[in-house]
Design a protein around this motif. Structure first.
Motif, PDB file in Angstrom:
ATOM      1  N   LEU A   5       0.823  -1.208   0.000  1.00 35.14           N
ATOM      2  CA  LEU A   5       0.000   0.000   0.000  1.00 35.14           C
ATOM      3  C   LEU A   5       0.856   1.256   0.000  1.00 35.14           C
ATOM      4  O   LEU A   5       0.555   2.231  -0.705  1.00 35.14           O
ATOM      5  CB  LEU A   5      -0.932  -0.002   1.217  1.00 35.14           C
ATOM      6  N   LYS A   6       1.929   1.242   0.772  1.00 34.77           N
ATOM      7  CA  LYS A   6       2.759   2.433   0.886  1.00 34.77           C
ATOM      8  C   LYS A   6       3.575   2.703  -0.370  1.00 34.77           C
ATOM      9  O   LYS A   6       3.704   3.857  -0.805  1.00 34.77           O
ATOM     10  CB  LYS A   6       3.681   2.307   2.101  1.00 34.77           C
ATOM     11  N   HIS A   7       4.104   1.670  -0.972  1.00 31.06           N
ATOM     12  CA  HIS A   7       5.099   1.866  -2.022  1.00 31.06           C
ATOM     13  C   HIS A   7       4.589   1.599  -3.442  1.00 31.06           C
ATOM     14  O   HIS A   7       5.253   2.008  -4.400  1.00 31.06           O
ATOM     15  CB  HIS A   7       6.323   0.996  -1.744  1.00 31.06           C
ATOM     16  N   GLU A   8       3.437   0.956  -3.564  1.00 34.52           N
ATOM     17  CA  GLU A   8       2.980   0.619  -4.918  1.00 34.52           C
ATOM     18  C   GLU A   8       1.594   1.161  -5.233  1.00 34.52           C
ATOM     19  O   GLU A   8       1.030   0.845  -6.286  1.00 34.52           O
ATOM     20  CB  GLU A   8       3.002  -0.904  -5.103  1.00 34.52           C
ATOM     21  N   THR A   9       1.017   1.957  -4.343  1.00 30.79           N
ATOM     22  CA  THR A   9      -0.296   2.543  -4.610  1.00 30.79           C
ATOM     23  C   THR A   9      -0.286   4.016  -4.189  1.00 30.79           C
ATOM     24  O   THR A   9       0.653   4.501  -3.568  1.00 30.79           O
ATOM     25  CB  THR A   9      -1.412   1.825  -3.811  1.00 30.79           C
ATOM     26  N   ARG A  10      -1.387   4.697  -4.512  1.00 24.76           N
ATOM     27  CA  ARG A  10      -1.588   6.071  -4.063  1.00 24.76           C
ATOM     28  C   ARG A  10      -2.619   6.130  -2.935  1.00 24.76           C
ATOM     29  O   ARG A  10      -3.140   7.184  -2.599  1.00 24.76           O
ATOM     30  CB  ARG A  10      -2.040   6.942  -5.243  1.00 24.76           C
ATOM     31  N   VAL A  11      -2.910   4.992  -2.356  1.00 24.14           N
ATOM     32  CA  VAL A  11      -3.870   4.908  -1.256  1.00 24.14           C
ATOM     33  C   VAL A  11      -3.307   5.617  -0.030  1.00 24.14           C
ATOM     34  O   VAL A  11      -2.142   5.392   0.349  1.00 24.14           O
ATOM     35  CB  VAL A  11      -4.173   3.433  -0.914  1.00 24.14           C
ATOM     36  N   TRP A  12      -4.116   6.499   0.579  1.00 29.70           N
ATOM     37  CA  TRP A  12      -3.685   7.117   1.830  1.00 29.70           C
ATOM     38  C   TRP A  12      -3.781   6.071   2.938  1.00 29.70           C
ATOM     39  O   TRP A  12      -4.831   5.453   3.147  1.00 29.70           O
ATOM     40  CB  TRP A  12      -4.529   8.340   2.193  1.00 29.70           C
ATOM     41  N   LEU A  13      -2.702   5.870   3.677  1.00 30.89           N
ATOM     42  CA  LEU A  13      -2.601   4.769   4.634  1.00 30.89           C
ATOM     43  C   LEU A  13      -2.486   5.284   6.065  1.00 30.89           C
ATOM     44  O   LEU A  13      -1.683   6.167   6.362  1.00 30.89           O
ATOM     45  CB  LEU A  13      -1.368   3.920   4.302  1.00 30.89           C
ATOM     46  N   GLU A  14      -3.306   4.720   6.953  1.00 33.30           N
ATOM     47  CA  GLU A  14      -3.158   4.908   8.388  1.00 33.30           C
ATOM     48  C   GLU A  14      -3.210   3.532   9.055  1.00 33.30           C
ATOM     49  O   GLU A  14      -3.770   2.582   8.495  1.00 33.30           O
ATOM     50  CB  GLU A  14      -4.235   5.848   8.948  1.00 33.30           C
ATOM     51  N   LEU A  15      -2.630   3.424  10.240  1.00 33.47           N
ATOM     52  CA  LEU A  15      -2.557   2.155  10.966  1.00 33.47           C
ATOM     53  C   LEU A  15      -3.265   2.266  12.311  1.00 33.47           C
ATOM     54  O   LEU A  15      -3.301   3.341  12.912  1.00 33.47           O
ATOM     55  CB  LEU A  15      -1.098   1.760  11.225  1.00 33.47           C
ATOM     56  N   THR A  16      -3.803   1.146  12.757  1.00 36.10           N
ATOM     57  CA  THR A  16      -4.390   1.086  14.095  1.00 36.10           C
ATOM     58  C   THR A  16      -3.897  -0.163  14.811  1.00 36.10           C
ATOM     59  O   THR A  16      -3.906  -1.263  14.244  1.00 36.10           O
ATOM     60  CB  THR A  16      -5.928   1.055  14.036  1.00 36.10           C
ATOM     61  N   THR A  17      -3.467   0.016  16.060  1.00 35.00           N
ATOM     62  CA  THR A  17      -3.099  -1.112  16.914  1.00 35.00           C
ATOM     63  C   THR A  17      -3.924  -1.052  18.193  1.00 35.00           C
ATOM     64  O   THR A  17      -3.852  -0.073  18.939  1.00 35.00           O
ATOM     65  CB  THR A  17      -1.602  -1.088  17.265  1.00 35.00           C
ATOM     66  N   LEU A  18      -4.736  -2.070  18.408  1.00 33.91           N
ATOM     67  CA  LEU A  18      -5.514  -2.203  19.639  1.00 33.91           C
ATOM     68  C   LEU A  18      -4.581  -2.786  20.698  1.00 33.91           C
ATOM     69  O   LEU A  18      -4.134  -3.930  20.579  1.00 33.91           O
ATOM     70  CB  LEU A  18      -6.712  -3.118  19.400  1.00 33.91           C
ATOM     71  N   LEU A  19      -4.297  -2.003  21.721  1.00 38.05           N
ATOM     72  CA  LEU A  19      -3.372  -2.459  22.756  1.00 38.05           C
ATOM     73  C   LEU A  19      -4.114  -3.254  23.820  1.00 38.05           C
ATOM     74  O   LEU A  19      -5.029  -2.742  24.466  1.00 38.05           O
ATOM     75  CB  LEU A  19      -2.665  -1.262  23.386  1.00 38.05           C
ATOM     76  N   ILE A  20      -3.710  -4.507  23.998  1.00 37.31           N
ATOM     77  CA  ILE A  20      -4.349  -5.402  24.952  1.00 37.31           C
ATOM     78  C   ILE A  20      -3.379  -5.654  26.099  1.00 37.31           C
ATOM     79  O   ILE A  20      -2.274  -6.172  25.882  1.00 37.31           O
ATOM     80  CB  ILE A  20      -4.738  -6.734  24.286  1.00 37.31           C
ATOM     81  N   PRO A  21      -3.741  -5.284  27.318  1.00 33.38           N
ATOM     82  CA  PRO A  21      -2.817  -5.411  28.447  1.00 33.38           C
ATOM     83  C   PRO A  21      -2.230  -6.812  28.575  1.00 33.38           C
ATOM     84  O   PRO A  21      -2.958  -7.807  28.637  1.00 33.38           O
ATOM     85  CB  PRO A  21      -3.695  -5.066  29.659  1.00 33.38           C
ATOM     86  N   GLY A  22      -0.893  -6.871  28.590  1.00 30.87           N
ATOM     87  CA  GLY A  22      -0.200  -8.135  28.786  1.00 30.87           C
ATOM     88  C   GLY A  22       0.003  -8.954  27.534  1.00 30.87           C
ATOM     89  O   GLY A  22       0.670 -10.001  27.590  1.00 30.87           O
TER      90      GLY A  22
END
Length: 359
Positions: free
Chosen positions: A211-228
């Motif tokens: 997505l980052k290097h071969e498209t023009r798609v605007w990219l955002e990331l999400t990480t759900l942080l789970i304790p432990g």
């Protein structure tokens, strides 16, 4: 065009030598006898073809703030017409939308709409974009792609909220239709993906690099942080270093708070302090746009200039209280460009959430 509740011919499959049909959509590579469904539940073998059982059928439609998806650097303050179907090709024990993504009840898909009807409804409600969300658009790729075509014909943007678990050819074709994608990077260990999601890490990393290097798609990331489970300093540093090296500093990263759900009811909610710690780690590793989600934290909601650190888009939850970007998307104090997609003026949709019924 009215879409009836019927099975739609699917792409991305082939016949094996043993007579089974293999789904080529995602790395699960489900091999099916007649009448069997894949792990996602919505792709099924019917006679000598593969079909998508949820084409034209939705779990509901709603107009949301774009920040809820979450996208903070993609037309801030705009409204997005959101919908999903049912099923999922991952099996996350911590799923926060399990009632939709884990549903095996096709009767729960009450709303029917053609791609053209969705695009027209989005335009009539003044939405900047349409989001394929709630469950993963990968598994209803044909429906999502046809809807994206209908949206683009009316000048409406399209965004995918996805886990990115998809094979190379369908990945190319699906994201060619998308203007933006928020990809869940659920953790940064194979052990987490295998034990808690019944999946693998590398295909997601491959999707992100593509997505980052071969498209023009605007990219955002999400990480759900789970304790432990995925919130240690060591793992967060490794993840942020990989993002810096492979994707660069301008891809926004959202750290989101877990709440007990589905098969992980015994795990406590994520403390705000954990999200703040993760955000500080990411900023220290060099990422420019790091946010916190599912908690009240104005600093973690705010977009800062990566050069002079001036607050440029100040948010309180999904409400934009101050917007200081220039018409060109630059910092007014130092002139530094801010990464993202921006209109000349900020949108003013606010926090509201509007359920919609399509006739």
């Amino acid at each position: 065009m009215k879409v009836e509740s019927s099975n739609y011919p699917a792409r991305y499959w082939h016949r094996n030598d043993d007579g089974r049909l293999q789904c080529d959509l995602c790395p699960r590579d489900c091999k099916l006898h007649d009448g069997q469904r894949g792990a996602c539940f919505v792709r099924m073998r019917q006679g000598e073809q593969m079909v998508l059982t949820t084409y034209g059928r939705s779990s509901g439609f709603c107009i949301d703030p774009i920040e809820k998806k979450p996208f903070n650097n993609f037309y801030p303050g705009s409204s997005v017409f959101s919908f999903g179907t049912a099923g999922c090709n991952l099996a996350c024990k911590f799923c926060q939308n399990w009632d939709i993504s884990k549903s095996h009840d096709m009767d729960s898909l009450m709303d029917q709409a053609s791609p053209e009807a969705i695009a027209k409804a989005a335009r009539e409600h003044g939405c900047k974009s349409v989001a394929f969300t709630y469950n993963d658009p990968v598994i209803f790729a044909e429906y999502a792609m046809d809807t994206a075509d209908a949206c683009h014909a009316l000048g409406i943007q399209t965004v995918a909220v996805t886990a990115g678990y998809i094979h190379e050819q369908p990945r190319r074709e699906l994201f060619a239709k998308m203007d933006a994608a928020n990809v869940d990077l659920k953790a940064f260990t194979e052990d987490f993906y295998f034990k808690l999601s019944s999946a693998h890490l590398q295909p997601i990393l491959d999707t992100l690099v593509y997505l980052k290097h071969e498209t023009r798609v605007w990219l955002e990331l999400t990480t759900l942080l789970i304790p432990g489970y995925n919130d240690s300093d060591q793992e967060l540093v490794a993840m942020c270093n990989w993002i810096m090296k492979e994707l660069g500093p301008d891809v926004p990263l959202h750290f989101s708070a877990f709440h007990p759900d589905y098969k992980m009811m015994d795990v406590p909610p994520t403390p705000v302090a954990t999200l703040v710690r993760a955000r500080n780690i990411a900023l220290k590793q060099g990422l420019h746009y790091v946010y916190t989600g599912n908690v009240h934290n104005i600093e973690g909601d705010t977009t800062f200039c990566p050069s002079c650190q001036a607050p440029l888009i100040v948010r309180d939850w999904y409400q934009i209280n101050d917007y200081r970007l220039t018409a060109l998307g630059h910092c007014p104090d130092c002139g530094n460009p801010v990464a993202g997609r921006f209109d000349a003026k900020c949108g003013h949709f606010g926090r509201q959430r509007i359920p919609v019924t399509l006739g």
